[in-house]
Design a protein around this motif. Structure first.
Motif, PDB file in Angstrom:
ATOM      1  N   GLY A 128      48.972  38.271  47.538  1.00  0.00           N
ATOM      2  CA  GLY A 128      47.694  38.467  46.873  1.00  0.00           C
ATOM      3  C   GLY A 128      47.889  38.742  45.391  1.00  0.00           C
ATOM      4  N   ALA A 129      46.925  38.357  44.590  1.00  0.00           N
ATOM      5  CA  ALA A 129      46.964  38.620  43.146  1.00  0.00           C
ATOM      6  C   ALA A 129      45.539  38.666  42.627  1.00  0.00           C
ATOM      7  CB  ALA A 129      47.762  37.538  42.418  1.00  0.00           C
ATOM      8  N   TYR A 130      45.231  39.706  41.856  1.00  0.00           N
ATOM      9  CA  TYR A 130      43.890  39.801  41.286  1.00  0.00           C
ATOM     10  C   TYR A 130      43.705  38.750  40.190  1.00  0.00           C
ATOM     11  CZ  TYR A 130      43.463  44.357  43.580  1.00  0.00           C
ATOM     12  OH  TYR A 130      43.397  45.365  44.493  1.00  0.00           O
ATOM     13  N   TRP A 131      42.507  38.209  40.127  1.00  0.00           N
ATOM     14  CA  TRP A 131      42.173  37.281  39.049  1.00  0.00           C
ATOM     15  C   TRP A 131      42.385  37.982  37.712  1.00  0.00           C
ATOM     16  CZ3 TRP A 131      41.999  32.996  36.762  1.00  0.00           C
ATOM     17  CH2 TRP A 131      41.072  32.652  35.786  1.00  0.00           C
ATOM     18  N   ARG A 132      43.236  37.382  36.896  1.00  0.00           N
ATOM     19  CA  ARG A 132      43.590  37.899  35.573  1.00  0.00           C
ATOM     20  C   ARG A 132      44.256  39.277  35.628  1.00  0.00           C
ATOM     21  NH1 ARG A 132      39.191  35.458  31.263  1.00  0.00           N
ATOM     22  NH2 ARG A 132      39.980  33.337  31.519  1.00  0.00           N
ATOM     23  N   GLY A 133      44.846  39.608  36.783  1.00  0.00           N
ATOM     24  CA  GLY A 133      45.595  40.852  36.913  1.00  0.00           C
ATOM     25  C   GLY A 133      44.748  42.103  36.875  1.00  0.00           C
TER      26      GLY A 133
ATOM     27  N   GLU B 243      42.320  44.689  38.777  1.00  0.00           N
ATOM     28  CA  GLU B 243      41.976  45.117  40.134  1.00  0.00           C
ATOM     29  C   GLU B 243      40.471  45.113  40.385  1.00  0.00           C
ATOM     30  OE1 GLU B 243      42.685  49.211  41.177  1.00  0.00           O
ATOM     31  OE2 GLU B 243      42.708  49.805  39.067  1.00  0.00           O
ATOM     32  N   HIS B 244      39.676  45.041  39.341  1.00  0.00           N
ATOM     33  CA  HIS B 244      38.224  44.991  39.519  1.00  0.00           C
ATOM     34  C   HIS B 244      37.749  43.570  39.827  1.00  0.00           C
ATOM     35  CE1 HIS B 244      38.885  48.585  36.908  1.00  0.00           C
ATOM     36  NE2 HIS B 244      38.096  49.111  37.826  1.00  0.00           N
ATOM     37  N   ASN B 245      38.629  42.593  39.648  1.00  0.00           N
ATOM     38  CA  ASN B 245      38.290  41.197  39.938  1.00  0.00           C
ATOM     39  C   ASN B 245      38.660  40.844  41.370  1.00  0.00           C
ATOM     40  OD1 ASN B 245      37.337  40.760  37.353  1.00  0.00           O
ATOM     41  ND2 ASN B 245      39.303  40.000  36.588  1.00  0.00           N
ATOM     42  N   LYS B 246      38.311  39.650  41.785  1.00  0.00           N
ATOM     43  CA  LYS B 246      38.548  39.202  43.152  1.00  0.00           C
ATOM     44  C   LYS B 246      40.040  39.027  43.428  1.00  0.00           C
ATOM     45  CE  LYS B 246      36.922  35.949  46.619  1.00  0.00           C
ATOM     46  NZ  LYS B 246      36.014  34.836  46.936  1.00  0.00           N
ATOM     47  N   MET B 247      40.439  39.345  44.659  1.00  0.00           N
ATOM     48  CA  MET B 247      41.814  39.114  45.082  1.00  0.00           C
ATOM     49  C   MET B 247      41.977  37.634  45.440  1.00  0.00           C
ATOM     50  SD  MET B 247      44.864  40.345  45.780  1.00  0.00           S
ATOM     51  CE  MET B 247      44.774  42.106  46.100  1.00  0.00           C
ATOM     52  N   LEU B 248      42.950  36.989  44.800  1.00  0.00           N
ATOM     53  CA  LEU B 248      43.232  35.578  45.031  1.00  0.00           C
ATOM     54  C   LEU B 248      44.482  35.437  45.906  1.00  0.00           C
ATOM     55  CD1 LEU B 248      42.769  34.383  41.338  1.00  0.00           C
ATOM     56  CD2 LEU B 248      41.037  34.403  43.157  1.00  0.00           C
ATOM     57  N   THR B 249      44.761  34.229  46.316  1.00  0.00           N
ATOM     58  CA  THR B 249      45.997  33.934  47.050  1.00  0.00           C
ATOM     59  C   THR B 249      46.956  33.230  46.108  1.00  0.00           C
ATOM     60  OG1 THR B 249      44.943  33.803  49.207  1.00  0.00           O
ATOM     61  CG2 THR B 249      47.019  32.630  48.943  1.00  0.00           C
ATOM     62  N   ARG B 250      48.100  33.857  45.892  1.00  0.00           N
ATOM     63  CA  ARG B 250      49.123  33.287  45.011  1.00  0.00           C
ATOM     64  C   ARG B 250      50.221  32.639  45.854  1.00  0.00           C
ATOM     65  NH1 ARG B 250      51.388  36.710  40.053  1.00  0.00           N
ATOM     66  NH2 ARG B 250      49.294  36.072  39.361  1.00  0.00           N
ATOM     67  N   ILE B 251      50.528  31.392  45.557  1.00  0.00           N
ATOM     68  CA  ILE B 251      51.613  30.678  46.234  1.00  0.00           C
ATOM     69  C   ILE B 251      52.751  30.491  45.242  1.00  0.00           C
ATOM     70  CG2 ILE B 251      52.308  28.587  47.443  1.00  0.00           C
ATOM     71  CD1 ILE B 251      49.404  28.194  48.249  1.00  0.00           C
ATOM     72  N   TYR B 252      53.931  30.977  45.609  1.00  0.00           N
ATOM     73  CA  TYR B 252      55.127  30.817  44.782  1.00  0.00           C
ATOM     74  C   TYR B 252      55.948  29.631  45.272  1.00  0.00           C
ATOM     75  CZ  TYR B 252      54.545  35.493  42.723  1.00  0.00           C
ATOM     76  OH  TYR B 252      54.085  36.589  42.037  1.00  0.00           O
TER      77      TYR B 252
END
Length: 662
Positions: A200-205, A207-216
């Motif tokens: 998981g990664a917050y949009w633009r880092g 924590e008040h933004n939506k949690m996104l799915t980050r694929i490495y």
């Protein structure tokens, strides 16, 4: 036009040419492996048109910039594959990073099976080999396109650009991406890739933004290189302190206690205790420090004097917070307290408790300080980023004539600690300066900062230290030397800090009496000798993969009786070991000796002492070590002398390869 190449030769052309066409003119093989070009030192897409005299360097995957373009193109393939399989997924960003790339999507979290399916789709896209076509749009056209394609995150990013910008897009097949590039000419050159993980990664880092799915993921030009990197990833996962430290029962975390608030198990506590006792004895007995013990909290009044309240309040835990009037006073009249994020203002009052003369300086105060910082939840990670931590903190109050030597000694002490722990080769040094573009973040003016930063630079150069300089990383009250290290995943953290403080002595009305009987302002150095104990333990776990130097091990020796008949002798051996300060245990279980040895090895113990009838009769122990395997029989007294010498000198004994062990 004349194009000068890297080797000094040149090409002349009558008409403008793309970088790719120039590479093709030089060699078809070069064009095939070209990733980007460098025109007059500036990295450019291969599609860039050269229309005037210049120097040109064709960059392949062997270069850093070539790797970035190659992997960034693979990130686009990943995004296209995700959109093919999950049409409702929303695109955000997908940059190249060290050793690979990632892409953040607005879609539900993914498991390994999902990543494997995405990889399969990526292979189809690469096999098709679509060309990447670049074009530009005006801001309004770009917003219209991404709105029609239902990509709200892209629209948000586009709206941040000036109205006059021409915005760059890349298209492969029916996939379109708003992106500055550069990229490969097509997807076809991508030979070996792997999606390594998802998180998981917050949009633009934020924590008040939506949690996104980050694929490495990562990508290479050769399968063998990819396999080597995947083996490396497997190794670092085994070294990751967040996993290994828990597996070894060194620490744990509990949701109901809170994020960033680790619990140290008995073994981890023992290691922290050894580090702490070593540092305290070292500072007090060999480096001339006096030890203080100060409160874990204070009224807001203290932090207002230091100006931490103005510069750092958001990072503090406030107790009994209340509204303040225009003068910063509590509206209700109740005291406002805060847990301390630093110790300096507390130690300043230790200094001020008795008048000091120049003969009392330097006055070196050391404290094992537990601190609290209200870190964002998205920043928490194992022991490296926590909300409560303990550091080997110290403040040195000096005369102006003493400041250079004292700063150098702080560096020497830090380097000695690193050398003792075997970490000196793993660090880099950074001079952290103020940011003149944002002077409101700091006390003082440009002239004061230039003067003190110049003085620090002089000290570091005199030491002969190799360091970089970074604007914007200074404390608000002065520049600092940061000793940096990377974790197994390549993320850099500050391990040890040494700061020059040029303002707080005046704010706290600190002074000393000089030779002429006059009051003078002292200079102050803030420093740590080892840094944060939690972060240092994480570093040691990853450095040694849990196989710590003997002196640091929570269990240094395990006594293994061959059978129950020899328990009494095993207990007597244990008693002698403990009398000599050796951390030892007895494995008295009714298990076969081979099983006990295997378990001790799995626990990464430095030494095992096998005892049976022969050993009891002769007062011997059969020594097996992590370092050399079977070391044979020794008189117990000899073994105790040897291990005590190893512990006392803090020797880092080297481990032989498995095929050389007995």
């Amino acid at each position: 036009m004349k194009v000068t190449l890297k080797d000094g030769s040149f090409k002349e052309y009558d008409q403008p040419m793309s970088i790719y066409d120039i590479a093709l003119d030089i060699s078809e093989g070069l064009a095939r492996v070209a990733c980007v070009g460098e025109i007059d030192g500036e990295v450019k897409d291969l599609r860039t048109i050269v229309d005037k005299d210049c120097t040109l360097n064709i960059l392949t995957f062997d270069s850093d910039e070539g790797k970035k373009a190659y992997r960034h193109t693979c990130a686009h393939v990943l995004a296209q594959a995700v959109k093919n399989l999950y049409p409702d997924a929303k695109l955000t960003i997908g940059p190249a990073i060290d050793n690979g790339y990632y892409y953040d999507f607005d879609l539900p979290s993914l498991d390994r099976d999902a990543l494997d399916a995405i990889e399969k789709e990526m292979k189809k896209i690469i096999k098709k080999g679509d060309r990447l076509e670049r074009y530009t749009l005006s801001k309004d056209e770009a917003i219209k396109l991404m709105t029609e394609r239902d990509e709200p995150y892209k629209v948000e990013m586009i709206k941040e650009h000036p109205d006059t910008d021409e915005l760059s897009f890349y298209q492969q097949g029916d996939f379109i991406e708003f992106c500055a590039g550069p990229h490969l000419m097509s997807t076809k050159p991508i030979k070996a890739f792997k999606l390594t993980s998802s998180s998981g990664a917050y949009w633009r880092g934020d924590e008040h933004n939506k949690m996104l799915t980050r694929i490495y993921g990562t990508a290479y030009t050769k399968k063998a290189d990819l396999e080597e990197y995947l083996e490396y990833l497997a190794d670092i996962k085994n070294r990751d302190h967040n996993k290994l430290g828990r597996d070894m029962d060194l620490f744990t975390t509990v949701d109901v206690i809170g994020q960033g608030l680790p619990l140290f198990m008995p073994k981890g506590t023992k290691m922290i205790q050894k580090l702490q006792r070593w540092i305290e004895d070292l500072e007090d007995n060999e480096w001339g420090y006096v030890r203080t013990r100060t409160p874990l909290m204070a009224k807001s009044d203290l932090y207002k004097i230091s100006d931490h309240w103005g510069h750092y309040k958001e990072g503090m835990f406030i107790l009994g917070e209340d509204d303040e009037d225009e003068n910063g006073n509590s509206v209700s009249g109740r005291d406002i307290f805060a847990l301390r994020p630093m110790t300096c203002p507390f130690q300043y009052y230790v200094y001020k408790a008795r008048q000091k003369s120049y003969r009392d300086l330097p006055y070196r105060m050391g404290e094992t300080s537990t601190l609290f910082r209200n870190e964002d939840s998205g920043e928490m990670h194992g022991l490296t980023r926590v909300r409560q931590f303990t550091i080997s903190e110290g403040h040195l109050v000096c005369t102006p004539e003493q400041i250079a030597d004292e700063f150098k000694n702080c560096v020497r002490l830090a380097k000695y600690c690193l050398e003792t722990l075997g970490l000196e080769e793993d660090v880099t040094y950074r001079m952290s300066k103020w940011d003149p573009e944002h002077p409101d973040k700091y006390l003082g003016d440009a002239a004061e900062w230039d003067r003190v930063e110049g003085a620090m630079r002089e000290i570091l150069d005199d030491i002969g230290l190799s360091y970089t300089e970074e604007a914007g990383e200074a404390a608000f009250y002065g520049p600092k030397l940061d000793i940096q290290a990377k974790n197994v995943y390549g993320k850099e953290d500050t391990m040890i800090t040494i700061q020059l403080d040029m303002f707080l002595a005046e704010r706290f009305d600190m002074y000393y009496i000089d030779q002429n009987g006059e009051k003078k302002r002292p200079y102050i150095i803030h420093r740590t000798s080892l840094g944060c104990y939690e972060r240092t333990l994480a570093w040691l776990i990853e450095k040694y993969a849990g196989k710590f130097p003997t002196w640091l091990c929570p269990e240094q020796v395990r006594v293994l009786p061959i059978s129950d008949k020899y328990m009494d002798y095993a207990e007597s051996v244990l008693a002698d070991l403990k009398k000599n300060g050796i951390d030892a245990t007895v494995d008295g279980r009714s298990e076969k000796i081979g099983y006990k040895i295997r378990e001790a090895r799995m626990d990464k113990l430095p030494y095992m002492l096998v005892v049976g009838g022969k050993e009891e009769e002769a007062g011997l122990v059969s020594v097996r070590s992590r370092f050399a395997g079977d070391e044979g029989q020794k008189p117990l007294a000899d073994f105790i002398n040897d291990i005590c010498q190893e512990i006392r000198t803090k020797e880092i004994r080297k481990e032989l390869p498995e095929d050389e062990k007995k």
